[in-house]
Every structure is written in C-alpha cells, then in structure tokens.
Design an enzyme around this catalytic site. Structure first.
Site, PDB file in Angstrom:
ATOM      1  N   TYR A  24       0.845  -1.186   0.000  1.00 19.43           N
ATOM      2  CA  TYR A  24       0.000   0.000   0.000  1.00 19.43           C
ATOM      3  C   TYR A  24       0.888   1.247   0.000  1.00 19.43           C
ATOM      4  O   TYR A  24       2.055   1.180   0.370  1.00 19.43           O
ATOM      5  CB  TYR A  24      -0.867   0.011   1.260  1.00 19.43           C
ATOM      6  N   CYS A  41       5.566 -18.693  15.966  1.00 19.07           N
ATOM      7  CA  CYS A  41       4.357 -18.391  16.731  1.00 19.07           C
ATOM      8  C   CYS A  41       4.302 -19.348  17.910  1.00 19.07           C
ATOM      9  O   CYS A  41       4.897 -20.419  17.866  1.00 19.07           O
ATOM     10  CB  CYS A  41       3.095 -18.601  15.907  1.00 19.07           C
ATOM     11  N   CYS A  57      -1.724 -22.347  13.953  1.00 17.70           N
ATOM     12  CA  CYS A  57      -3.139 -22.442  13.636  1.00 17.70           C
ATOM     13  C   CYS A  57      -3.326 -23.266  12.359  1.00 17.70           C
ATOM     14  O   CYS A  57      -2.643 -23.040  11.366  1.00 17.70           O
ATOM     15  CB  CYS A  57      -3.734 -21.059  13.441  1.00 17.70           C
ATOM     16  N   ARG A  66      -0.189 -19.114   5.641  1.00 18.13           N
ATOM     17  CA  ARG A  66       1.125 -19.501   5.123  1.00 18.13           C
ATOM     18  C   ARG A  66       1.603 -20.829   5.687  1.00 18.13           C
ATOM     19  O   ARG A  66       2.782 -21.026   5.943  1.00 18.13           O
ATOM     20  CB  ARG A  66       2.117 -18.401   5.412  1.00 18.13           C
ATOM     21  N   ASP A  80      -9.034 -10.602   1.234  1.00 18.38           N
ATOM     22  CA  ASP A  80      -7.675 -10.263   0.832  1.00 18.38           C
ATOM     23  C   ASP A  80      -7.527 -10.878  -0.553  1.00 18.38           C
ATOM     24  O   ASP A  80      -7.525 -12.103  -0.701  1.00 18.38           O
ATOM     25  CB  ASP A  80      -6.647 -10.841   1.822  1.00 18.38           C
ATOM     26  N   LYS A 115      -6.609  -5.834   0.579  1.00 21.41           N
ATOM     27  CA  LYS A 115      -7.909  -6.130   1.187  1.00 21.41           C
ATOM     28  C   LYS A 115      -8.998  -5.282   0.545  1.00 21.41           C
ATOM     29  O   LYS A 115      -8.838  -4.077   0.414  1.00 21.41           O
ATOM     30  CB  LYS A 115      -7.845  -5.831   2.686  1.00 21.41           C
TER      31      LYS A 115
HETATM   32  C1  LIG Z   1      -3.114  -5.920   5.889  1.00 18.73           C
HETATM   33  C2  LIG Z   1      -1.891  -5.354   5.357  1.00 18.73           C
HETATM   34  C3  LIG Z   1      -1.472  -4.065   5.735  1.00 18.73           C
HETATM   35  C4  LIG Z   1      -2.230  -3.206   6.723  1.00 18.73           C
HETATM   36  O1  LIG Z   1      -3.490  -2.893   6.221  1.00 18.73           O
HETATM   37  P1  LIG Z   1      -4.464  -1.905   7.015  1.00 18.73           P
HETATM   38  O2  LIG Z   1      -5.703  -1.890   6.163  1.00 18.73           O
HETATM   39  O3  LIG Z   1      -3.792  -0.579   7.058  1.00 18.73           O
HETATM   40  O4  LIG Z   1      -4.678  -2.444   8.364  1.00 18.73           O
HETATM   41  C5  LIG Z   1      -0.324  -3.579   5.165  1.00 18.73           C
HETATM   42  N1  LIG Z   1       0.392  -4.308   4.265  1.00 18.73           N
HETATM   43  C6  LIG Z   1      -0.007  -5.533   3.868  1.00 18.73           C
HETATM   44  C7  LIG Z   1       0.809  -6.260   2.869  1.00 18.73           C
HETATM   45  C8  LIG Z   1      -1.149  -6.104   4.395  1.00 18.73           C
HETATM   46  O5  LIG Z   1      -1.530  -7.329   4.023  1.00 18.73           O
HETATM   47  S1  SF4 Z   2      -2.622 -17.573  12.094  1.00 18.56           S
HETATM   48 FE1  SF4 Z   2      -0.548 -18.190  11.468  1.00 18.56          FE
HETATM   49  S2  SF4 Z   2       0.666 -16.380  12.003  1.00 18.56           S
HETATM   50 FE2  SF4 Z   2      -1.232 -16.144  13.115  1.00 18.56          FE
HETATM   51  S3  SF4 Z   2      -0.779 -17.059  15.129  1.00 18.56           S
HETATM   52 FE3  SF4 Z   2      -1.708 -18.635  13.847  1.00 18.56          FE
HETATM   53  S4  SF4 Z   2       0.049 -19.710  12.959  1.00 18.56           S
HETATM   54 FE4  SF4 Z   2       0.820 -17.758  13.731  1.00 18.56          FE
END
Ligand SMILES: *Cc1c(COP(=O)(O)O)cnc(C)c1O
Ligand code: SF4
Length: 352
Positions: free
Chosen positions: A98, A110, A114, A119, A314, A321
């Site tokens: 962005y 982490c 999850c 990823r 996304d 998003k």
């Molecule tokens: C989600 C995200 C952000 C932050 O997005 P906001 O709408 O400002 O919360 C910034 N960079 C990337 C690559 C993202 O996926």
């Molecule tokens: S969603 Fe993925 S990055 Fe987020 S806490 Fe769970 S394992 Fe970690």
C-alpha cells in the site's frame, strides 16, 4: 496476524510447548486418531500451547479445530502464496503493497500453529529471522519517506524477547516520518502469560503503538486472556482484533456477535473479519461469500456499530484487502438512493 512462518515443535521459545507425551496422552484421552495426526504433521507442523489446549472442551470443538491437525488438510489443491506477498517483498522481511504503510516481519515463529494459517505450507520450516535482516527492513523504511505506518508481523512479533522488541521499536521511533507503529499478534490468546506489566511499560515508551490481536471464538477470551488485554489497554495501547471466518469454528452470527461484544467489554475494537484465503491445506475451513454476507447481515444493526468489523477479502493476486457489504444500497441514481435497513425495510434519501 498473518504470518509468514511458524516454528516446528520443540524450538527454544520462552514458553515451551507441552511435552509430546503430555500432548499425546491428552489427545488420546479425547479420542483423537494419533496416526492421522502424525500423517498430517509430516506435511504441516504442529504446535500448541498448554493454555490453548486447556480451552478445549471436546474433540472437534471450535478450539480443537484450530490447533489439532485434521486429515482434510491433506486434501486440497490450493496455492502456497495466493496473496502474492513474495512479489511485493522489498527485503526478505518487508512487504510494501500500500502507498503509506508496510509490513515488517520480525519473527518467523508463533506460540501455536493455527491449522487455518494462510502460510502454513512455508511456516514451521524456516529459522528465526536474523536481527540483521530486520535492520535491512528498517533501513528501507528510513529511506522511504512515504511510510507513515509500520505494522510488525510475522509469525508473531511477541515471540521476540522484550529487549529485541525494544531495539526494533526504538529504531522505528527514531525515524521522523514513521507516525504509528502497529503490532499484530495472537499471544494474548495463545499464551497470555507473555503479556506482562514489564512488556506493557516498555511498549508505551514508543507511543503511538497499536496492537491488533487475532481472535476466532468467544471462548478464547477467558480470565487469563482478559487480564492480558487489561494490561495492554491500561498502558494506553489501542487494541483491535482480526478474525477469519472459519467453517465449523465461528461461521454463525450468534458466535461472532458474542465474540465481538466480548471484545468490546475487554476494550478491543473489532477491526477486520476476513474471508478465509484459499491457501494450501485450509480449503475445509472456507465459507462462501454468500454465507459471509448473510452472517454479517445478521449482526449489523442488531448490535452497536462499534462491534462491527470491516468484512474483507484479501484478494488473490495481490490486490490487497477489499471490503464487501450486504446489499444496503438497493438503487442509486442522480436523484436518490434507496436503502435497505437491517430489518430489510426500504428507505429513500434524496440528493440535493
Ligand atoms: C493488511 C496489510 C497491511 C495493513 O493494512 P491496514 O488496512 O492498514 O490495516 C499492510 N500491508 C499488507 C501487505 C497487508 O496485508
Ligand atoms: S494464524 Fe498463522 S501467524 Fe497467526 S498465530 Fe496462527 S500460525 Fe501464527
């Protein structure tokens, strides 16, 4: 948070995962198929905290499904990086997509892994990000004056020690054009003991610092989690949440409304509700867009607007998003708009 990477079992984080024998005994006592779990673990690593395990009430409940491997994970053909984050990576740990904000990935680990993580193919397979790589990311931010907002992500940034975090925060705060710093974490849910008064008083030195926390289900907000949230909120840190809409976990209006209301009671403002990304190994968690809109329609208007996060997709292909909304706008022309309210009744607003 949306991680780049997650650890394998038995790494050296502060809060060690439960011992294999404890975990296996626990799973067996709940009637899990240990062989099936082992087969999935060969493809996607497993890791879960004792705290999160303690929230499980029975096999296949909404907490179980988030952390215990299921054979469905092996049966899909989704892509590894549908959001094309690699394409927008400027250094190994910085994503600049962005105009005015960047993602700085400061940990590849982490506290828990999850099952629906975007990823998950990659995660659990790479070493911790070296501080020297993070320095390169910070250098990029220093050189790009348009960056006014830095989002620390990972993995989970709170896998870093307080002093490593403080080093990163102080370098960022020294950059004049960086206005706000955000941290994306699941730690108040996965390991609330990580949230200490000492951590909070360090963070508040670098205000404005925002924290965005990943929640999926109202049961995740237990007493310990509430205490962790209070420590952060009392340090003047604005708290937000993000949630992924997950089949069999939270895909109904009652559960989500309860979650969002419980978050507000804990001074957390619901921020984003994501449709599940079509990543590898997560197909069984996905809901349709129609289901998502229907669930959203049953919440909006029935409780305060403070409770309502942005419902977003996304976009696969790296478009970022995009918010989606039920059909509140029924008709729009030069003269008027016809609006459908939360109860389905129609109202007209005339243009000047
Ligand atoms: C989600 C995200 C952000 C932050 O997005 P906001 O709408 O400002 O919360 C910034 N960079 C990337 C690559 C993202 O996926
Ligand atoms: S969603 Fe993925 S990055 Fe987020 S806490 Fe769970 S394992 Fe970690």
């Amino acid at each position: 948070m949306r991680a780049i990477s997650v650890p394998e079992e038995g790494d050296d984080s502060e809060q060690p995962p439960p011992k294999r024998s404890f975990l296996d005994a626990f799973l067996a006592s709940k009637g899990a198929d240990l062989k099936e779990i082992e087969a999935v673990k060969k493809v996607y690593p497993m890791r879960v905290t004792r705290h999160f395990l303690g929230l499980i009430q029975e096999k296949d409940d909404p907490i179980w499904k988030q952390c215990i491997p299921g054979k469905e994970e092996l049966h899909d053909s989704n892509r590894e990086d549908p959001l094309m984050e690699e394409r927008d990576s400027k250094t190994s740990c910085l994503v600049h997509r962005y105009p005015d904000r960047v993602l700085l990935l400061v940990s590849s680990k982490c506290a828990m892994y999850c099952r629906f993580c975007t990823r998950k193919r990659k995660v659990g397979r790479i070493d911790e990000i070296p501080m020297s790589e993070i320095e390169r990311g910070i250098e990029y931010i220093r050189e790009h004056r348009e960056v006014r907002d830095v989002l620390l992500s990972g993995g989970d940034p709170l896998m870093r020690t307080d002093s490593e975090l403080e080093h990163i925060l102080s370098e960022l705060r020294a950059i004049e054009h960086v206005e706000i710093i955000r941290i994306g974490t699941r730690m108040p849910v996965s390991n609330p003991a990580r949230i200490t008064p000492k951590l909070a008083s360090m963070l508040k030195k670098y205000h404005p610092v925002y924290i965005n926390i990943h929640f999926e289900h109202p049961r995740e907000i237990d007493e310990e989690c509430s205490r962790a949230l209070a420590i952060l909120a009392d340090a003047g840190i604005p708290l937000g949440s993000q949630t992924v809409l997950l089949r069999g976990v939270n895909d109904n209006a009652e559960t989500l409304k309860e979650l969002f209301q419980k978050l507000l009671k804990n001074r957390v403002k619901p921020y984003y509700l994501y449709l599940c990304d079509p990543s590898q190994g997560v197909e069984h968690f996905r809901t349709t867009v129609q289901e998502a809109l229907e669930i959203f329609r049953k919440i909006q208007g029935y409780t305060t607007g403070l409770c309502i996060p942005h419902l977003v997709i996304d976009t696969p292909g790296g478009g970022g998003k995009v918010p989606i909304l039920p059909d509140y706008m029924q008709e729009l022309d030069e003269e008027k708009i016809v609006l459908k309210n939360y109860e389905g009744r129609l109202f007209t607003y005339r243009n000047p």
